[in-house]
Every structure is written in structure tokens, then in C-alpha cells.
Design an enzyme around this catalytic site. Structure first.
Site: not given
Ligand code: E4P
Length: 212
Positions: A83
Site C-alpha cells: 500500500k
Molecule cells: C483502508 O485502506 C484505509 O486506510 C482506511 O479504510 C481508512 O479509514 P479511516 O478514514 O476511517 O481512517
């Protein structure tokens, strides 16, 4: 549409696995911090639980170090997806890792133009953040629809992961906008099973079954 679970807490991943409908896992530095463990430690354990894509996020900001970290994580298991943030360095790292057949998930995507950069760099996945769009008053459904339209029009194979899902309404948005995948916290997956009419119907059936 596939469901991934968005957590680095192993107990939650075990519960999600038991539900039988979760195909992958996403983590980020905030979720890793909440787990109180190291990225490698958590990701290693997740690979023993879920046989599907597992996103491990880099925590560096320059392309060269992101690439090194990405290569290192990718060696841990065949299912690891690297990622990367949507920055100039993140996109450079995405291209370099793609050239080495390493899967990538470009995160923090808030516009179709950003998604195009990730797709052009060969990203396996792009993660538009619904909840954060919603918090800021932007149209999250349009974002996902537009990304899918651009992707299909130009023939990219990148899949969308609707991320930052905070409630069931965000799930409805992700589904109706045509996202390929949604990554969802366990407590929201559990809420998806619920409807007041299901609860009411169960009560009626349970009462009626005692009348036999
Ligand atoms: C997943 O890939 C993301 O990092 C995550 O869903 C972010 O979520 P948030 O905006 O609730 O922190």
C-alpha cells in the site's frame, strides 16, 4: 463485489473469517499502531488466517525507501499487496514495484485525476476514501463512479477498493457506485446483517413456532 476487513487486530480478523464472506484484509499505519504490534508481526499472522490479498502500507516518504520496504514486505508472503500513498514518490514506487510483479494498492485517493496516475503506474488497486470524502462534504458516490468510468473507458485493469467505510450507508454508496471491493471495519460488517424488520420477523416466527 468483494468484502475485505479493514483492521490490524488479529482477533477481529479471526471473527471476520468465521463469517465466511471476507476475502482480504487492509491495514494502514494508524490501524497497525492500534494493534500495538509491528507491521511485520501483524502481517505475518494475518497471512496464516486469510488466503487473499493483504495490504501492508509503507511508512516512508521517498520512492527509493518505499520500493525497498515494498520489496521486503512482498517477500513475506505471496498475498502481500504493498500500500502506497498517492504522492509523486508513491506513484514512482508503484511503477517500480509493478515492474517487479509486486501487487500495489494506492491509497488516499480523492479524485479521478489521482486515480488515473495510479492506474497509469500499474496499480493493482486504488483506494478512494468514502468516509473522509463524506466528512469534508464531497460526493463519495460520484468519486467511485467517475474512477470506474475512467478505468473502463481507458481499459485499465486496476480494481477499486472503497475505503474509509464508517457506516452501512457508506457501504450502500460503495455498492451502488459499482466499487469492485469494499474494505470494512468488522463492526460495520456485523451491522450489515441487521435490519429492524429482520429482528421483528424473527420474533414473530419464534413466537409462532411455539404455537405448534
Ligand atoms: C483502508 O485502506 C484505509 O486506510 C482506511 O479504510 C481508512 O479509514 P479511516 O478514514 O476511517 O481512517
Amino acid at each position: 463485489m468483494e468484502l475485505f476487513v479493514d483492521t490490524a487486530i488479529v482477533e477481529e480478523i479471526k471473527k471476520a473469517k468465521e463469517l465466511g464472506i471476507v476475502k482480504g484484509v487492509t491495514t494502514n499505519p494508524s490501524l497497525i499502531a492500534k494493534s500495538g504490534r509491528s507491521v511485520k508481526d501483524v502481517i505475518n499472522e494475518i497471512t496464516t488466517l486469510i488466503d487473499g490479498p493483504i495490504s501492508a502500507e509503507v511508512d516512508e516518504s521517498d520512492a527509493e525507501t518505499m520500493i525497498k520496504q515494498g520489496i521486503e514486505y512482498s517477500k513475506m508472503h505471496k498475498n502481500i499487496v504493498i500500500k502506497l500513498p498517492l504522492t509523486q514518490d508513491g506513484i514512482k514506487a508503484c511503477k517500480a514495484l509493478t515492474e517487479q510483479n509486486i501487487k500495489t494498492n494506492v491509497t488516499l485517493v480523492f479524485s479521478p485525476a489521482q486515480a488515473l496516475l495510479a492506474m497509469e503506474a500499474g496499480a493493482t488497486y486504488v483506494s478512494p476514501f468514502l468516509g473522509r470524502m463524506d466528512d469534508a462534504g464531497f460526493d463519495a458516490k460520484k468519486l467511485i463512479r467517475d474512477i470506474c468510468e475512467v478505468r473502463d473507458y481507458y481499459g485499465y485493469s486496476t480494481q477499486t477498493i472503497a475505503a474509509s467505510i464508517r457506516n452501512v450507508e457508506h457501504m450502500n454508496i460503495a455498492m451502488l457506485a459499482g466499487s469492485d471491493i469494499a474494505t470494512v471495519p468488522l463492526k460495520i460488517i456485523e451491522k450489515m446483517y441487521e435490519h429492524p424488520l429482520t429482528t421483528q420477523g424473527l420474533k414473530i416466527f419464534a413466537a409462532d413456532s411455539k404455537k405448534k
